[in-house]
Scaffold this motif. Sequence first.
Motif, PDB file in Angstrom:
ATOM      1  N   GLU A   1       0.835  -1.191   0.000  1.00  0.00           N
ATOM      2  CA  GLU A   1       0.000   0.000   0.000  1.00  0.00           C
ATOM      3  C   GLU A   1       0.875   1.247   0.000  1.00  0.00           C
ATOM      4  O   GLU A   1       1.913   1.289   0.671  1.00  0.00           O
ATOM      5  N   PRO A   2       0.495   2.279  -0.770  1.00  0.00           N
ATOM      6  CA  PRO A   2       1.271   3.518  -0.736  1.00  0.00           C
ATOM      7  C   PRO A   2       1.188   4.186   0.618  1.00  0.00           C
ATOM      8  O   PRO A   2       0.174   4.132   1.307  1.00  0.00           O
ATOM      9  N   ARG A   3       2.282   4.800   0.989  1.00  0.00           N
ATOM     10  CA  ARG A   3       2.307   5.581   2.223  1.00  0.00           C
ATOM     11  C   ARG A   3       1.594   6.909   2.017  1.00  0.00           C
ATOM     12  O   ARG A   3       1.487   7.412   0.896  1.00  0.00           O
ATOM     13  N   PRO A   4       1.109   7.530   3.090  1.00  0.00           N
ATOM     14  CA  PRO A   4       0.522   8.864   2.933  1.00  0.00           C
ATOM     15  C   PRO A   4       1.539   9.830   2.359  1.00  0.00           C
ATOM     16  O   PRO A   4       2.723   9.768   2.698  1.00  0.00           O
ATOM     17  N   GLU A   5       1.068  10.721   1.475  1.00  0.00           N
ATOM     18  CA  GLU A   5       1.975  11.679   0.863  1.00  0.00           C
ATOM     19  C   GLU A   5       2.124  12.918   1.734  1.00  0.00           C
ATOM     20  O   GLU A   5       1.189  13.359   2.396  1.00  0.00           O
TER      21      GLU A   5
ATOM     22  N   ALA B   1      -8.615  17.873  -5.362  1.00  0.00           N
ATOM     23  CA  ALA B   1      -8.575  16.444  -5.705  1.00  0.00           C
ATOM     24  C   ALA B   1      -8.102  15.609  -4.523  1.00  0.00           C
ATOM     25  O   ALA B   1      -8.620  14.511  -4.270  1.00  0.00           O
ATOM     26  N   ALA B   2      -7.129  16.134  -3.778  1.00  0.00           N
ATOM     27  CA  ALA B   2      -6.638  15.405  -2.607  1.00  0.00           C
ATOM     28  C   ALA B   2      -7.716  15.290  -1.540  1.00  0.00           C
ATOM     29  O   ALA B   2      -7.832  14.262  -0.864  1.00  0.00           O
TER      30      ALA B   2
ATOM     31  N   ALA C   1       1.893  14.646 -10.927  1.00  0.00           N
ATOM     32  CA  ALA C   1       2.490  15.223  -9.725  1.00  0.00           C
ATOM     33  C   ALA C   1       2.558  16.739  -9.885  1.00  0.00           C
ATOM     34  O   ALA C   1       2.413  17.274 -10.993  1.00  0.00           O
ATOM     35  N   GLU C   2       2.768  17.431  -8.769  1.00  0.00           N
ATOM     36  CA  GLU C   2       2.849  18.899  -8.847  1.00  0.00           C
ATOM     37  C   GLU C   2       3.973  19.306  -9.794  1.00  0.00           C
ATOM     38  O   GLU C   2       4.955  18.583  -9.979  1.00  0.00           O
ATOM     39  N   PRO C   3       3.840  20.489 -10.432  1.00  0.00           N
ATOM     40  CA  PRO C   3       4.895  20.949 -11.344  1.00  0.00           C
ATOM     41  C   PRO C   3       6.208  21.162 -10.599  1.00  0.00           C
ATOM     42  O   PRO C   3       6.223  21.431  -9.395  1.00  0.00           O
ATOM     43  N   LEU C   4       7.304  21.013 -11.331  1.00  0.00           N
ATOM     44  CA  LEU C   4       8.604  21.366 -10.752  1.00  0.00           C
ATOM     45  C   LEU C   4       9.329  22.318 -11.694  1.00  0.00           C
ATOM     46  O   LEU C   4       9.043  22.388 -12.889  1.00  0.00           O
TER      47      LEU C   4
ATOM     48  N   ARG D   1       7.845  15.744  -3.188  1.00  0.00           N
ATOM     49  CA  ARG D   1       6.980  16.321  -4.212  1.00  0.00           C
ATOM     50  C   ARG D   1       5.548  15.832  -4.007  1.00  0.00           C
ATOM     51  O   ARG D   1       5.314  14.638  -3.789  1.00  0.00           O
ATOM     52  N   ARG D   2       4.602  16.722  -4.085  1.00  0.00           N
ATOM     53  CA  ARG D   2       3.208  16.348  -3.865  1.00  0.00           C
ATOM     54  C   ARG D   2       2.625  15.643  -5.093  1.00  0.00           C
ATOM     55  O   ARG D   2       2.993  15.939  -6.227  1.00  0.00           O
TER      56      ARG D   2
END
Length: 416
Positions: free
Chosen positions: A4-8, A137-138, A326-329, A348-349
């Motif tokens: 399972e993915p971890r919380p971001e 969205a989150a 993912a958020e822009p970089l 990165r979010r």
Amino acid sequence: MHEEPRPETSVPGAAPRALSRLVGMPAADFASDVWSRAPLLTRSSDLPRDFTDLFSEAAVDELVAHRGLRTPFARMAKDGRTLPDRSFTLGGGVGAGISDQLSDDRVLHEFASGATLVLQALHRTWAPIQEFSAEVAAALGHPVQVNAYVTPPQSQGFADHYDVHDVFVLQIAGEKRWRVRPPVLDAPLRDQPWEQHRAAVEQAATAEPLLEATLSPGDCLYLPRGYLHAATALGGTSIHLTFGVHTWTRRHLVDALLARVGDRLKDDVEARRSLPLRPSTSPAAQVSFDDDAEVVRSLVAKALQDIGVDELVDALRPGVRASARAEPLAVLAQARRADDDVTVWRVRRGLAAHWEDNGGRATLVTRVGRLPVQGDERDAVTDLLAGIRDPAGLDSELRRRLALAGMIVPADVNGG
């Protein structure tokens, strides 16, 4: 094997605040009392602030005249009809001869004639909306698309219709009169657009509205998918944003479950057996497949019992990962600072990260790519994703690899 993915890591409280900014109530109350159940109109006086930080008339002019937008990032409509692209696009001249770029002159002509301009996918093209839509969205747990509708006075761009996604309507400028009616099809799926029920929609549009209201700047209207609606601009130019929520549904789980059943039955010899011969010239060709169908039902029932929730999560994960970015970089800043020792980094979010294990080799899989890590690095990266470890505490080479993979970003750089 998948985990399972971890919380971001995200800005603390940003996602719930973003949703509350639209609905004027705690996110938990919206989820339990309103979400997917009924329309909700929230006036600007009940919201913490207006939406001028997200979009404006100046933003429309910037996007049309200076960004080289192409279709399908824009479309125009008039009297319920979508205009042909050639009526508002043109080539960009030397070095930019692609013919489907927005033409400010042609857009002006159609707009002055009563056409609505639709700027699509602003969650990709306008920085303030990029960040805010990611927070929405989150908060929802469903992907979000943002469009802008720019309608001249006393005009209606689209006739009564329903959407196959939930919508938050944010009034930016001007006023628009909305008429909302109950669904002719509850909770329509993506492949059930209103055009398939045109006659029922047209008939329902003659009934008294469930809700009729004028939206002024700063107001927000939530519409679950399926609710019929139409809107008319009043005394001046109207600009509103739509945050379209592309909901994950139980149908997605059904599709994922059946796909897993099919995969499992590939390994069952009984499912691979040939059907009996039934020559087309024989009356036996009309014999039913009842016996084989019963065997298949039994095989499917057993496979269904054996499939756990974890397998469904694995089946849905590629779609979830592909549903957003993912958020822009900031590319140049990222490349320049990956090797320095003074940059303060953060996760990165929007990575949607999870681990894959293949033969003892761990790979971090995210929306931005795959990164193999050594066994002794995995715990450190897991703690980093969970917000337990600061990037400053990582080995410098691991930190550099994470930076060049786009999985951590400088804390003081806004890529939007």
